[in-house]
Design an enzyme around this catalytic site. Structure first.
Site, PDB file in Angstrom:
ATOM      1  N   LYS A 129       0.977  -1.175   0.044  1.00 38.66           N
ATOM      2  CA  LYS A 129       0.133   0.131  -0.071  1.00 38.66           C
ATOM      3  C   LYS A 129       0.758   1.186  -0.053  1.00 38.66           C
ATOM      4  O   LYS A 129       1.400   1.833   1.086  1.00 38.66           O
ATOM      5  CB  LYS A 129      -0.986  -0.151   1.109  1.00 38.66           C
ATOM      6  N   SER A 185      -0.253   7.794  -1.879  1.00 33.39           N
ATOM      7  CA  SER A 185      -1.369   7.883  -2.882  1.00 33.39           C
ATOM      8  C   SER A 185      -0.747   8.870  -3.928  1.00 33.39           C
ATOM      9  O   SER A 185      -1.385   8.893  -4.973  1.00 33.39           O
ATOM     10  CB  SER A 185      -2.542   8.684  -2.219  1.00 33.39           C
ATOM     11  N   SER A 234       4.337   8.543   9.156  1.00 29.93           N
ATOM     12  CA  SER A 234       4.538   9.132  10.185  1.00 29.93           C
ATOM     13  C   SER A 234       3.833   8.649  11.489  1.00 29.93           C
ATOM     14  O   SER A 234       3.636   7.399  11.556  1.00 29.93           O
ATOM     15  CB  SER A 234       3.186  10.313   9.837  1.00 29.93           C
ATOM     16  N   GLU A 247       9.076   2.101  11.079  1.00 34.15           N
ATOM     17  CA  GLU A 247      10.303   3.104  11.084  1.00 34.15           C
ATOM     18  C   GLU A 247       9.369   4.435  10.888  1.00 34.15           C
ATOM     19  O   GLU A 247       8.854   4.815   9.642  1.00 34.15           O
ATOM     20  CB  GLU A 247      11.023   2.825  10.036  1.00 34.15           C
ATOM     21  N   CYS A 262      13.487  11.249   6.859  1.00 35.08           N
ATOM     22  CA  CYS A 262      13.217  11.178   8.406  1.00 35.08           C
ATOM     23  C   CYS A 262      14.276  11.246   8.902  1.00 35.08           C
ATOM     24  O   CYS A 262      14.732  11.563  10.050  1.00 35.08           O
ATOM     25  CB  CYS A 262      12.740   9.414   8.599  1.00 35.08           C
ATOM     26  N   GLU A 308       8.694  17.842  14.147  1.00 35.86           N
ATOM     27  CA  GLU A 308       9.625  17.453  13.137  1.00 35.86           C
ATOM     28  C   GLU A 308       9.589  18.415  12.106  1.00 35.86           C
ATOM     29  O   GLU A 308       8.465  18.768  11.637  1.00 35.86           O
ATOM     30  CB  GLU A 308       9.503  16.177  12.576  1.00 35.86           C
TER      31      GLU A 308
END
Length: 470
Positions: free
Chosen positions: A157, A160, A210, A231, A265, A362
């Site tokens: 998945k 998008s 996220s 992660e 990240c 972040e």
């Protein structure tokens, strides 16, 4: 979010896709489950031949694939080509290393009263992968290469906004010779994830994304008692001490903050600098950040392309504005450029305080926060003072200080005098709100294996005798 290719350099919608129907999802899960039974009966050498073919196809199609990635998410073409090369290397690493990683591990049979005792690593079955847009090839391959080599199958998945990259990946594994259903892309929205994960044929899940996404998937998987690897986000510290090579530290800091247009990240985000060298480092750092060229990601001269979406740019601008309104100082950048595309300039901002959003949040773009500290202890306090713990950098030429940083920094990855990155040879993952579990290396392959204990008695043996109660 619509499933669509929207070029971040122009804002133009190039192609849209309808989510697949629930019947198609069911068929994909069924094929994945059947393929997992088939892969269990293949040898690691057979699977290695297919994965080696994946690497060869990626290598041959590198330019076209890189162009597709740049178009869908905006990283520079040079960075996209480098991402393809990383994927090729990882595939070949697992082709070479998987036989050893999956080999039976003998135990001391006599000490447990056995004729033979060993550990065997066997696949779990279909694994759902919920993957992000920022490294749309590498994030998927670093899951898929070890998972498929271990005999699992993958259900992807993807984000998008990278649907064509997601479809390319499914076609790539098919063309490489993997059995039908071994790797499938599911063009679905996030609302479809729960039903997929609850399906009893799906045995585990891996998430890169996220904190919110990780919590949601982990909650479902926890109820279903299914293994997860997460992660998640990071707000990585980059600590500069008085003994550091300031020129080299500023050079690496610039690359570390602005790689992938600042959308990583493990990009260094909080630059924690000892007061003795603060101004010297800040001057070098701001000069390098200001010199970066922002523009068309397909142009060879471009250093920083657009952010992934208009919403992402608005969020970063809001974080910077909040800090400036409360007294922070811009050393460079911080102004939205005119024109089309979702660009944001490399920015350095100092005089941050805990009241400001940037102190704890972040920042997912080319914005660097500078933090002044007066001691090693204060540096560690600031570095560890967030909910995240993915990566950390420390810059010092003092061997004793280096060892202290390795011990004291709360992160899954600590890099001393170098930029945090991921290698197939080393485990990768985080602690605290950055997630759990590890990708890459041997441990990453074994995350989705049944670590099976095998005890075999000799003639006349009735079973192990132990004084330990269970």
């Amino acid at each position: 979010m619509p499933i669509a290719t929207i070029n971040p350099a122009t804002g133009e919608t190039l192609r849209t896709f309808a989510p697949i129907a629930s019947e198609q999802v069911e068929a994909a899960i069924s094929r994945s489950y059947l393929a997992s039974r088939q892969l269990r009966d293949t040898t690691v050498e057979e699977r290695g031949d297919w994965l080696d073919r994946v690497a060869a196809l990626l290598e041959a199609e590198r330019d076209d694939v890189a162009r597709l990635v740049t178009t869908e998410m905006g990283k520079t073409y040079a960075a996209a080509r480098a991402e393809v090369a990383t994927c090729v290397s990882a595939c070949r690493f697992y082709v070479t290393k998987a036989p050893a990683f999956l080999a039976d591990e003998p135990a001391e049979a006599a000490s447990v009263g056995a004729a033979r005792a060993f550990v065997r690593y066997q696949p779990l079955g279909p694994v759902l992968a919920v993957m992000p847009w920022n490294f749309p090839l590498w994030q998927v391959l670093r899951f898929a290469a070890p998972a498929l080599m271990a005999g699992n199958t993958g259900l992807l998945k993807h984000a998008s906004n990278v649907p064509q990259t997601a479809l390319y990946l499914a076609d790539l594994f098919r063309r490489a010779g993997f059995p039908q259903g071994a790797f499938s892309t599911l063009l679905v929205g996030s609302d479809a994830v729960e039903a997929i994960l609850r399906d009893p044929r799906v045995r585990a899940a891996t998430v890169t994304g996220s904190e919110r996404t990780g919590r949601a998937v982990a909650q479902i998987a926890g109820r279903e008692l299914k293994k997860t690897v997460l992660e998640l986000g990071g707000s990585d510290p980059f600590v500069v001490m008085p003994s550091a090579d300031l020129d080299r530290a500023a050079e690496v800091a610039t690359a570390a903050r602005c790689r992938n247009n600042g959308q990583s990240c493990i990009a260094a985000k909080r630059f924690i600098v000892h007061t003795d060298v603060f101004e010297a480092f800040a001057e070098r750092f701001a000069a390098r950040m200001s010199a970066l060229r922002v523009g068309d990601p397909m142009a060879q001269a471009t250093d920083v392309g657009p952010l992934v979406s208009e919403g992402s740019r608005a969020e970063i601008a809001s974080q910077v504005r909040d800090a400036v309104d409360q007294g922070a100082t811009l050393r460079c950048g911080g102004e939205l450029p005119a024109g089309e595309g979702w660009y944001y300039p490399p920015t350095v901002i100092a005089d941050l305080t805990p009241r400001m959003r940037m102190w704890a949040e972040e920042v997912f773009g080319p914005v660097a926060g500078l933090y002044r500290v007066s001691s090693y202890g204060e540096a560690i306090e600031v570095a560890n003072g967030t909910a995240f713990g993915l990566g950390a950098n420390a810059w010092t030429r003092d061997p004793a200080e280096q060892e202290r940083f390795v011990i004291d920094l709360e992160a899954g990855n600590v890099f001393v005098n170098g930029m945090t990155t991921s290698f197939p040879e080393l485990p990768f993952g985080g602690v605290k709100n950055s997630g759990y579990g590890r990708e890459l290396a041997a441990v990453g392959m074994r995350e989705f294996c049944n670590t099976k204990t095998v005890w075999v008695g000799g003639d006349g043996t009735t079973g192990p005798v132990s004084a330990h109660a269970e």
